[in-house]
Scaffold this motif. Sequence first.
Motif, PDB file in Angstrom:
ATOM      1  N   VAL A 125       0.858  -1.186   0.000  1.00  0.00           N
ATOM      2  CA  VAL A 125       0.000   0.000   0.000  1.00  0.00           C
ATOM      3  C   VAL A 125       0.894   1.236   0.000  1.00  0.00           C
ATOM      4  CG1 VAL A 125      -1.765   1.285   1.262  1.00  0.00           C
ATOM      5  CG2 VAL A 125      -1.834  -1.232   1.210  1.00  0.00           C
ATOM      6  N   SER A 126       0.624   2.151  -0.936  1.00  0.00           N
ATOM      7  CA  SER A 126       1.442   3.363  -1.050  1.00  0.00           C
ATOM      8  C   SER A 126       1.341   4.211   0.223  1.00  0.00           C
ATOM      9  CB  SER A 126       0.955   4.190  -2.244  1.00  0.00           C
ATOM     10  OG  SER A 126       1.695   5.378  -2.353  1.00  0.00           O
ATOM     11  N   GLY A 127       2.506   4.650   0.759  1.00  0.00           N
ATOM     12  CA  GLY A 127       2.557   5.469   1.979  1.00  0.00           C
ATOM     13  C   GLY A 127       2.521   4.651   3.236  1.00  0.00           C
ATOM     14  N   ALA A 128       2.367   3.275   3.141  1.00  0.00           N
ATOM     15  CA  ALA A 128       2.329   2.430   4.342  1.00  0.00           C
ATOM     16  C   ALA A 128       3.167   1.182   4.088  1.00  0.00           C
ATOM     17  CB  ALA A 128       0.897   2.059   4.671  1.00  0.00           C
ATOM     18  N   THR A 129       4.394   1.436   3.640  1.00  0.00           N
ATOM     19  CA  THR A 129       5.278   0.324   3.283  1.00  0.00           C
ATOM     20  C   THR A 129       5.615  -0.541   4.489  1.00  0.00           C
ATOM     21  OG1 THR A 129       6.245   1.681   1.538  1.00  0.00           O
ATOM     22  CG2 THR A 129       7.471  -0.268   2.209  1.00  0.00           C
ATOM     23  N   ALA A 130       5.984   0.072   5.622  1.00  0.00           N
ATOM     24  CA  ALA A 130       6.365  -0.682   6.825  1.00  0.00           C
ATOM     25  C   ALA A 130       5.204  -1.515   7.338  1.00  0.00           C
ATOM     26  CB  ALA A 130       6.870   0.263   7.900  1.00  0.00           C
ATOM     27  N   THR A 131       4.024  -0.917   7.389  1.00  0.00           N
ATOM     28  CA  THR A 131       2.840  -1.647   7.885  1.00  0.00           C
ATOM     29  C   THR A 131       2.473  -2.765   6.919  1.00  0.00           C
ATOM     30  OG1 THR A 131       2.065   0.367   8.981  1.00  0.00           O
ATOM     31  CG2 THR A 131       0.451  -1.384   8.629  1.00  0.00           C
ATOM     32  N   SER A 132       2.583  -2.517   5.610  1.00  0.00           N
ATOM     33  CA  SER A 132       2.255  -3.540   4.607  1.00  0.00           C
ATOM     34  C   SER A 132       3.173  -4.746   4.762  1.00  0.00           C
ATOM     35  CB  SER A 132       2.392  -2.971   3.194  1.00  0.00           C
ATOM     36  OG  SER A 132       1.477  -1.918   2.978  1.00  0.00           O
ATOM     37  N   ARG A 133       4.482  -4.473   4.970  1.00  0.00           N
ATOM     38  CA  ARG A 133       5.432  -5.578   5.102  1.00  0.00           C
ATOM     39  C   ARG A 133       5.205  -6.362   6.404  1.00  0.00           C
ATOM     40  NH1 ARG A 133      10.941  -2.557   2.935  1.00  0.00           N
ATOM     41  NH2 ARG A 133      10.379  -2.561   0.723  1.00  0.00           N
ATOM     42  N   SER A 134       4.933  -5.649   7.469  1.00  0.00           N
ATOM     43  CA  SER A 134       4.650  -6.328   8.743  1.00  0.00           C
ATOM     44  C   SER A 134       3.393  -7.209   8.615  1.00  0.00           C
ATOM     45  CB  SER A 134       4.466  -5.301   9.859  1.00  0.00           C
ATOM     46  OG  SER A 134       5.655  -4.567  10.069  1.00  0.00           O
ATOM     47  N   TYR A 135       2.397  -6.676   7.947  1.00  0.00           N
ATOM     48  CA  TYR A 135       1.149  -7.452   7.702  1.00  0.00           C
ATOM     49  C   TYR A 135       1.490  -8.732   6.941  1.00  0.00           C
ATOM     50  CZ  TYR A 135      -3.864  -8.168   6.649  1.00  0.00           C
ATOM     51  OH  TYR A 135      -5.157  -8.664   6.573  1.00  0.00           O
ATOM     52  N   GLN A 136       2.277  -8.629   5.867  1.00  0.00           N
ATOM     53  CA  GLN A 136       2.630  -9.782   5.041  1.00  0.00           C
ATOM     54  C   GLN A 136       3.425 -10.826   5.833  1.00  0.00           C
ATOM     55  OE1 GLN A 136       4.526  -8.417   1.382  1.00  0.00           O
ATOM     56  NE2 GLN A 136       3.000  -6.776   1.160  1.00  0.00           N
ATOM     57  N   GLN A 137       4.305 -10.356   6.719  1.00  0.00           N
ATOM     58  CA  GLN A 137       5.108 -11.283   7.526  1.00  0.00           C
ATOM     59  C   GLN A 137       4.243 -12.087   8.502  1.00  0.00           C
ATOM     60  OE1 GLN A 137       8.258  -9.038   9.430  1.00  0.00           O
ATOM     61  NE2 GLN A 137       9.132  -8.365   7.480  1.00  0.00           N
ATOM     62  N   SER A 138       3.340 -11.386   9.203  1.00  0.00           N
ATOM     63  CA  SER A 138       2.450 -12.076  10.142  1.00  0.00           C
ATOM     64  C   SER A 138       1.507 -13.024   9.390  1.00  0.00           C
ATOM     65  CB  SER A 138       1.632 -11.066  10.949  1.00  0.00           C
ATOM     66  OG  SER A 138       0.792 -11.715  11.866  1.00  0.00           O
ATOM     67  N   LEU A 139       1.060 -12.575   8.219  1.00  0.00           N
ATOM     68  CA  LEU A 139       0.168 -13.409   7.407  1.00  0.00           C
ATOM     69  C   LEU A 139       0.868 -14.672   6.932  1.00  0.00           C
ATOM     70  CD1 LEU A 139      -2.400 -13.909   5.688  1.00  0.00           C
ATOM     71  CD2 LEU A 139      -1.389 -12.437   3.928  1.00  0.00           C
ATOM     72  N   GLN A 140       2.094 -14.544   6.454  1.00  0.00           N
ATOM     73  CA  GLN A 140       2.825 -15.717   5.950  1.00  0.00           C
ATOM     74  C   GLN A 140       3.061 -16.742   7.075  1.00  0.00           C
ATOM     75  OE1 GLN A 140       3.820 -16.351   2.579  1.00  0.00           O
ATOM     76  NE2 GLN A 140       3.928 -18.359   3.614  1.00  0.00           N
ATOM     77  N   ALA A 141       3.358 -16.247   8.273  1.00  0.00           N
ATOM     78  CA  ALA A 141       3.555 -17.153   9.398  1.00  0.00           C
ATOM     79  C   ALA A 141       2.263 -17.898   9.727  1.00  0.00           C
ATOM     80  CB  ALA A 141       4.043 -16.374  10.610  1.00  0.00           C
ATOM     81  N   ALA A 142       1.116 -17.201   9.640  1.00  0.00           N
ATOM     82  CA  ALA A 142      -0.181 -17.848   9.916  1.00  0.00           C
ATOM     83  C   ALA A 142      -0.477 -18.920   8.854  1.00  0.00           C
ATOM     84  CB  ALA A 142      -1.291 -16.811   9.959  1.00  0.00           C
ATOM     85  N   ILE A 143      -0.170 -18.602   7.596  1.00  0.00           N
ATOM     86  CA  ILE A 143      -0.402 -19.572   6.508  1.00  0.00           C
ATOM     87  C   ILE A 143       0.466 -20.827   6.722  1.00  0.00           C
ATOM     88  CG2 ILE A 143      -0.131 -19.970   4.040  1.00  0.00           C
ATOM     89  CD1 ILE A 143      -0.856 -16.994   3.615  1.00  0.00           C
ATOM     90  N   ASP A 144       1.723 -20.597   7.107  1.00  0.00           N
ATOM     91  CA  ASP A 144       2.622 -21.734   7.347  1.00  0.00           C
ATOM     92  C   ASP A 144       2.108 -22.607   8.485  1.00  0.00           C
ATOM     93  OD1 ASP A 144       4.217 -20.788   5.327  1.00  0.00           O
ATOM     94  OD2 ASP A 144       5.645 -19.777   6.668  1.00  0.00           O
ATOM     95  N   ARG A 145       1.564 -21.989   9.540  1.00  0.00           N
ATOM     96  CA  ARG A 145       1.019 -22.759  10.643  1.00  0.00           C
ATOM     97  C   ARG A 145      -0.211 -23.567  10.205  1.00  0.00           C
ATOM     98  NH1 ARG A 145       1.159 -18.210  15.552  1.00  0.00           N
ATOM     99  NH2 ARG A 145       3.459 -18.130  15.757  1.00  0.00           N
ATOM    100  N   ALA A 146      -1.037 -22.936   9.370  1.00  0.00           N
ATOM    101  CA  ALA A 146      -2.267 -23.603   8.921  1.00  0.00           C
ATOM    102  C   ALA A 146      -1.955 -24.822   8.047  1.00  0.00           C
ATOM    103  CB  ALA A 146      -3.153 -22.628   8.159  1.00  0.00           C
ATOM    104  N   ARG A 147      -0.918 -24.707   7.240  1.00  0.00           N
ATOM    105  CA  ARG A 147      -0.576 -25.804   6.316  1.00  0.00           C
ATOM    106  C   ARG A 147       0.421 -26.797   6.904  1.00  0.00           C
ATOM    107  NH1 ARG A 147       0.010 -21.976   0.896  1.00  0.00           N
ATOM    108  NH2 ARG A 147      -2.216 -21.495   0.714  1.00  0.00           N
ATOM    109  N   GLY A 148       1.001 -26.453   8.068  1.00  0.00           N
ATOM    110  CA  GLY A 148       2.014 -27.314   8.650  1.00  0.00           C
ATOM    111  C   GLY A 148       1.466 -28.498   9.401  1.00  0.00           C
TER     112      GLY A 148
END
Length: 199
Positions: free
Chosen positions: A176-199
Amino acid sequence: MRRALVAITGLAASTTALVVLKAAPGTSQVAQDVPAGQPPAATGAAEDEETSPDATAAPATGKPKATKSARPQGSASATPSRTASGGATRTPSAPRTTTAAPQPTARTVTGPVVSNEFGNVQVQITVSGSRIVNAVALELPEKTAQSVQRSGEVDSRYSGTGGMVVARQGADLDTVSGATATSRSYQQSLQAAIDRARG
């Protein structure tokens, strides 16, 4: 010789006359039993006609006498048998059991808290089977009014049943333009949740 011949001839003539006379009375008696003007009928036929149920005379009342119709031996019963199409009782078949495919149970998986200079970000996803059906931001930066605005943009773009997370079924999201740090933090937490769901 003549006397002998005459004697034999006389004896033969008298024997013939005797035989004819003996047979004559029986013949004349049969002839007398038959009424005049009617041809003689066979004795067996006359008896059959007298004993036949159809030859019975109708009563004086004028109503014909009911006669029983002869039924051939070994014939089927007079009552017609009912066929399946005519309403015969059918044995009900066993009810059909349709086994529906079991619906996958929806479960929620929470990602870890990811911090940046503006605050903390944490994402929770809902998974049905192997598919992500929803995403929710449990925590976003809200230290300043600007961070609140940027967090709102990230949340509206990524989260929800119609957000980019559900559409892409992964953490490969546009920043999201103007919210790069928040966008990346969101993606990191999301990827960890996906890994837990599929693990």
